[in-house]
Write an enzyme that holds these catalytic residues in place. Sequence first.
Site, PDB file in Angstrom:
ATOM      1  N   TRP A  64       3.278   1.418 -55.142  1.00  0.00           N
ATOM      2  CA  TRP A  64       2.361   1.860 -54.709  1.00  0.00           C
ATOM      3  C   TRP A  64       1.016   2.556 -54.892  1.00  0.00           C
ATOM      4  CZ3 TRP A  64      -0.058   4.481 -49.867  1.00  0.00           C
ATOM      5  CH2 TRP A  64      -1.006   3.890 -49.319  1.00  0.00           C
ATOM      6  N   ASP A 102       9.319   6.334 -47.954  1.00  0.00           N
ATOM      7  CA  ASP A 102       8.696   5.768 -47.877  1.00  0.00           C
ATOM      8  C   ASP A 102       8.356   4.469 -47.220  1.00  0.00           C
ATOM      9  OD1 ASP A 102       5.233   4.617 -49.565  1.00  0.00           O
ATOM     10  OD2 ASP A 102       6.152   4.253 -47.785  1.00  0.00           O
ATOM     11  N   LYS A 133       2.878  -3.079 -40.462  1.00  0.00           N
ATOM     12  CA  LYS A 133       3.035  -3.933 -40.933  1.00  0.00           C
ATOM     13  C   LYS A 133       4.016  -4.875 -39.550  1.00  0.00           C
ATOM     14  CE  LYS A 133       2.441  -3.298 -45.688  1.00  0.00           C
ATOM     15  NZ  LYS A 133       2.001  -2.084 -45.263  1.00  0.00           N
TER      16      LYS A 133
END
Lengths: 432, 413
Positions: B141, B223, B259
């Site tokens: 990311w 993460d 999300k």
Amino acid sequence: MSRPGSSLNEKRVKLNEDPGGDLSVFTKALTAAESPETRLLSAFNKDPHARKAYLAGREYYSEEGKTFELRLVRRIKQQLSADPTTRPEYPSSLGLTEFTRRATEVALGKSSRAIVENRVFGVQTPGFTAAVRLGAELLRHWYNVGADWCGPVYLSSPCHDSLAGIFQAAGIPDIREYYYWDDEQRGICLEKLLKDLGKAPERSVVVLSASAHYPTGADLSQNQWAMITKLVMRRRLFPFLLLPAQALCYGDLERDAWPVQYCASQGMELLCAQSFSHCFGLYGEAVGHLLCVLKQNSLLLSVQRQADKIVRSLWAQPSVGGAQVVATVLSNPAHLVEWKQELKSIVERCMLIREVLRERLRLLGTPGCWNHLTQQGGLYCFTGLNGEQVEFLSKRRHVYLLPVGCLNVSAINGRNLDYIAESIHLAVTTSI
Amino acid sequence: IATMSVFCEVPQAAPVAVFKLSQDFNNDQFPKKVNLGVGAYRTDECQPWVLPVVKKVEKIIVHDDRLNHEYLPILGLPEFRSSASKIALGDDSPAIQENRVGAVQCLGGTGALKMGAEFLRRFYNGNNNTKTPVYVSAPTWENHNAVFANAGFEDIRSYKYWDAEKRGLDFAGFLGDLESCPEHSIFVLHACAHNPTGTDPTHEQWKQIAETMMKRNLFVFFDSAYQGFASGSLDKDAWAVRYFVSMDFEMLCAQSFSKNFGLYNERVGNLTVVARDADNLKRILSQMEMIVRTTWSNPPSQGARIVAITLNSPELFTDWKDNVKTMADRVLLMRAQLKAKLQALGTPGTWDHITEQIGMFSFTGLNPKQVEYMVKERHVYLMTSGRINMCGLTTKNIDYVAESIHEAVTKVQ
């Protein structure tokens, strides 16, 4: 879940037996000192006394002793929750455009030359601390880039106990104080303040409270501002203004923001950290704003982009809920009127409490001068009580103030006023 | 105004690629344009989706008279923190039962990474970790680097991860880096649905990774931004995190609920801390408080409340799991359909990776020239890396996208 294989177990056992081996990779993390507020609140919660009073909180308390929602805010939240057009998407790192626009206008005034000349940008932040932190990071990275600047930053004495830590966390180690509150005068000593700032190295950053100074409640007058800004410009210092509770000091949006508008009108560059928590009762929503006024509009885009970049390494994007409420109110004339009215009643109540407290102490014959209670504005009040007296209040009277003698005026109400006035009287008159 | 601005030497920062992509897409007038660069869920109508359970809970909150309007505690809403950690670690996690799990409510996944990074810099393996290497996957990311760099880490490196040729995990390379890196290095691992490749290690591979990391005293920082969203099952998606916990690692796990709750704009994150024991946990959390106090002081309440109420009510929890499965299933459907269409078109190359990869993103394998073709000639917007967001695909545009990929691959080398 399967348990670790035997080879791993052996390794664990070895570590346990080895006196030199560290069991945890975090053994260097010692217990941090609790913040004074946390300790105080803890002690208060455990206190069984029937008449105990907590006067050290940061929020505005109603006459009923509760933090409450402004009626208007409640209605708007309901409207927003029923709004079919809200889109669950990442907001911009700089926040909601309508919010930053209104937050900027409310601080600088719509017709501010700086706005008209497009030399201003704002960043929505998750609360006031975050606004200060972002400003600190911006300064650390981009203030006087060529000169490798890393301080000093001047804070008022006293100031909020997190302020120094915020600048240091941003990577600016050199934090100094300038004289502000004078215990004897029970007010600001401008002479000593100017002397301290006069000695500050060029390019120092000076953190100045626009209104509702925490924790003293003592604010600079317009004359004092004129003198300070002259010095700031002469010595090429950079002003970082704090505006934590606009409209809650004097019930007047413009009056509370006057110093920000004055500095901008003098052509100064400045940062201003704003909070909408107090004036909207949105404590839980973390609605803050960092205002940046530049000298040249050619720099706007680059500085704004760098601020954006910094935000992305801190929290990426702010939360929208609270900002939507604020934007909705500030952009609607009818809402504005209603909001200002609700605020006015809050301010008037605080002023009344100050008056009544001062009067009560006069009637009790409490030694000393208590005029500073009504000379100050806003939610907080520096009583001028010393450490011993403050401790007396909490230990013997179960009335909790911050160690520096600051109390939250709104936490005083019809039911506890007498007891509190009496307690202050006893604290001052009882020799320990 | 005589003097110059103190900011006159500030350079222009490059715009963020993914946002520039969105901007270009928005400005494009082409009627059949498709945005495969967006990082959020979209329905088959290409609209963002407010989860029905979230709508329900928002109503509950806004009509609740007893709600406390004070600042949240510095570490966040307690019922949020504990239920969020349970989601990651499992209700029956022995670490939770042993009282060595704690959490910090943060501003989204980014905020959680930030808090973890700041803590590690100060307290991991001594008091000054500015020189401790931090390893992020290649690729990863795009914001990982910035978060750790801003937290003061000077040595950020990458570990081998994506094998462009075989379009899969470069496991040998990954293990090799684990074996050869300096001891005590910090590794940022994606819990599931690796961003941007969509390629996760298998269970067996995770076991090997764990063994090597334990042996070499490397620090585990997970993460976890897509739990539930990847496979449709919360537990399945948490397998790696729970395995590491069972292996007795001290670790941090940055969780995002952006999300899987569709709460992108409420910034709901949680930094779960798995400590050696209760005493360590206490000390760690006290230091976390100090760090939070100088960053945002008190986190926002709305998003955390929504998640806490949902997770703590059996009925709402079931609703939520259904909503999550709805999203995950749509993604799986799009994957299957895209692969089928490419195969039907006879597009050269293998396209198995589209269904083998997991989560929101897919690394198509398109090279930058082919990506440019897609964007310029076909108005299909995707990242230069070839990453597409499966959520940008709908039953209405999937044919056009498949054809576009076919053209890109056959016309552009």
